[in-house]
Design a protein around this motif. Sequence first.
Motif, PDB file in Angstrom:
ATOM      1  N   GLN A 153      55.217  20.611  43.485  1.00 28.53           N
ATOM      2  CA  GLN A 153      55.102  22.062  43.481  1.00 28.53           C
ATOM      3  C   GLN A 153      54.603  22.580  44.834  1.00 28.53           C
ATOM      4  N   MET A 154      53.714  21.842  45.451  1.00 33.05           N
ATOM      5  CA  MET A 154      53.245  22.245  46.781  1.00 33.05           C
ATOM      6  C   MET A 154      54.393  22.274  47.784  1.00 33.05           C
TER       7      MET A 154
ATOM      8  N   SER B  35      53.803  26.500  47.468  1.00 33.40           N
ATOM      9  CA  SER B  35      52.382  26.129  47.455  1.00 33.40           C
ATOM     10  C   SER B  35      51.494  27.259  46.981  1.00 33.40           C
ATOM     11  N   TYR B  36      51.947  28.508  47.188  1.00 40.90           N
ATOM     12  CA  TYR B  36      51.155  29.649  46.737  1.00 40.90           C
ATOM     13  C   TYR B  36      52.036  30.886  46.646  1.00 40.90           C
ATOM     14  N   SER B  37      51.776  31.672  45.642  1.00 43.59           N
ATOM     15  CA  SER B  37      52.342  33.011  45.536  1.00 43.59           C
ATOM     16  C   SER B  37      51.465  33.780  44.566  1.00 43.59           C
ATOM     17  N   HIS B  38      51.130  35.011  44.921  1.00 44.98           N
ATOM     18  CA  HIS B  38      50.266  35.802  44.049  1.00 44.98           C
ATOM     19  C   HIS B  38      51.096  36.511  42.980  1.00 44.98           C
TER      20      HIS B  38
ATOM     21  N   HIS C   5      56.363  34.261  39.493  1.00 44.05           N
ATOM     22  CA  HIS C   5      57.103  33.028  39.752  1.00 44.05           C
ATOM     23  C   HIS C   5      57.371  32.357  38.409  1.00 44.05           C
TER      24      HIS C   5
ATOM     25  N   ASN D  92      40.667  31.231  37.098  1.00 41.22           N
ATOM     26  CA  ASN D  92      40.368  29.966  37.769  1.00 41.22           C
ATOM     27  C   ASN D  92      39.327  29.105  37.058  1.00 41.22           C
TER      28      ASN D  92
ATOM     29  N   THR E  38      42.961  36.478  43.438  1.00 36.30           N
ATOM     30  CA  THR E  38      43.906  35.941  44.417  1.00 36.30           C
ATOM     31  C   THR E  38      44.691  34.767  43.838  1.00 36.30           C
ATOM     32  N   TYR E  39      44.007  33.943  43.058  1.00 38.36           N
ATOM     33  CA  TYR E  39      44.630  32.728  42.550  1.00 38.36           C
ATOM     34  C   TYR E  39      45.066  32.826  41.089  1.00 38.36           C
TER      35      TYR E  39
ATOM     36  N   HIS F 172      48.103  30.657  39.890  1.00 36.19           N
ATOM     37  CA  HIS F 172      48.464  29.847  41.060  1.00 36.19           C
ATOM     38  C   HIS F 172      49.582  28.875  40.679  1.00 36.19           C
TER      39      HIS F 172
ATOM     40  N   VAL G 159      50.702  25.993  41.746  1.00 32.48           N
ATOM     41  CA  VAL G 159      50.409  24.563  41.647  1.00 32.48           C
ATOM     42  C   VAL G 159      49.592  24.285  40.387  1.00 32.48           C
TER      43      VAL G 159
END
Length: 450
Positions: free
Chosen positions: A61-62, A66-69, A76, A101, A312-313, A316, A318
Motif C-alpha cells: 500500500q505504501m 502512501s497517504y491521502s486525506h 480512496h 488513530n 490528518t490521518y 490513512h 496504509v
Amino acid sequence: MSNIIYPTTNLKATETLTIERGDGAYVYDNEGNQYLEGLAGLWCTSLGYNNRELIDTAAEQMGKLSYSHMFGGKTHQVGMDLADKLTAMVPVENAKVFFGNSGSDANDSHVKMLRYYFNAIGKPEKFKIIARERSYHGVTVASACLTGLPPNHTNFDLPFDALGILRTDAPHYFRGALPGESEDQFVDRIVNNLEQLILQEGADTIAAFIAEPITGASGVIVPPKGYYEKVQAVLNKYDILFWADEVITGFGRTGNDFGCTTVGIEKPAMMTLAKQLSSAYMPISASVIRGDMYEAMIEPSTKVGVFGHGYTYSGHPVAAAVSLKTLEIYERDNIFGHAAKVGEYMQKRLGEFRDHPLVGEVRGAGMIGAVEMVSDKKTGAGFDGGAVGYFAMQACQNHGMITRAVAGNSLAFCPPLIVTEAQIDEMVEKLAKALDETLDFVTREGLIAA
C-alpha cells in the motif's frame, strides 16, 4: 536516558526494558532474552508479531498510495472498503464509520458527534454522559473524563462538569457487593442506582451511557449475568443511547466477534473500535454510530459548509489496508473460533489459581483474564497501594513473561489470539512461579494475614 516523556510510566522508573524485536507470541529484549507476550502488547497484537501478510500489505500500500486525506470530499477505495467491511460486522443499525488513530481519539470523536447530533435534532440540553467508576476510555481530555481511574485524573484538572460527565457503579461483585448480598441483589442495587441518577439529573439532559463490555485496565471486570439486560432496559425506558467501548474486547478477544455478543448487549447506538482492528500493526480507530444519527448531521453540516471534525490521518490508506487484511485473516483462519477454544482452556488454567493463598478472585472471558491478589483470602481484603502488583509483574518478567498489574494488585492476561494451548501452559507455569515468589515477599514483609 533518552528525551522521551514516557506514557503511563513512573517518570523515575523509565527505560527498564528495551524490546528489540518480536515473532509470533514472543518478544525479545536488547540482550536477547525471550518473553511470552502475556498482554498482546497493550491488549492489541492479536495476530502476534512478524506477520508477513500484514507487513507485505503495508509495504504494497505504501508503494501504491502512501497517504491521502479524506477532507473536502476526497476519498480512496481502501478506506471505503474498510468502512463497508466494518458496517457488515458490527451490531449497530445502518452503521456509519468515522476513522481516527487511537481508542482515545475515537471516544473524543464520539463525544463531539453526540453533541452535534443532539444539537441537530433540537435537543442541545441532552449532552451528559454516564460513565462508570473503574472504567477506562482513554487519556485525551474528553476520554480521560470518561475514564474512571484516579491516576488518569490526578494533577490534570479535567473538565468533568463542563463535559457533563456523570458517574455510576462499577459492576464488580467481588469488590462492590455488600455483606450477604447475592449477585442478583447486587445487580438490582447498582442498576437502581443508575436509574436514580437518571431521575436526579433528568433523562432529557442525558445523551448516552458508555461501558466496556468487559473492562481492561480497571481489572478485567466481568459483570454478573443479567446486568446488561437490566441496564439496557433502564436506558431504553429513558431514551438514553448505549455506547459500547470495544477497543479491547472487539475482534475475537472474548471468544466472539465483539464483547457485546459475549455479554448480551443488543444493538448499541455507538461503538468504539481500535487496537485489534489492525492487530496494532498500524494506528487506527473507528467511531461507529447509528445511521439515523449520521443522517441528522448532514443538513447542519451543509449549513455550516463542512462537518468541522477530522484528523490528518483519518482513514490513512496504509492503516486501512492493514486493517482490511487483518479482518480477512480473522475470517479466513477462523481466529475468533480459535480464540474461543483456546480462551476456554485459558480460563480453565487460570482458574486453577483460585486456591492459591494469595489469590482472591480469578475472572475473565475468552482470551482476557485477571488474577487478583489479596492480603486476606477469608475476607477478600486487598493490599494498600500497588507494590504487590508491581512485584508480581516484575517476577513474571524475570521468568520470561510480560503481563501488567492493573487495578492495583491484579495481574492481567491478554495474549495474542494466535497462541496455542501449549503456550497457555507456559504462561500458567511462569505465573505459578511468580505468584509463589510474591507470596514469599508479602509473607516476609508481614503484608498478608496469617
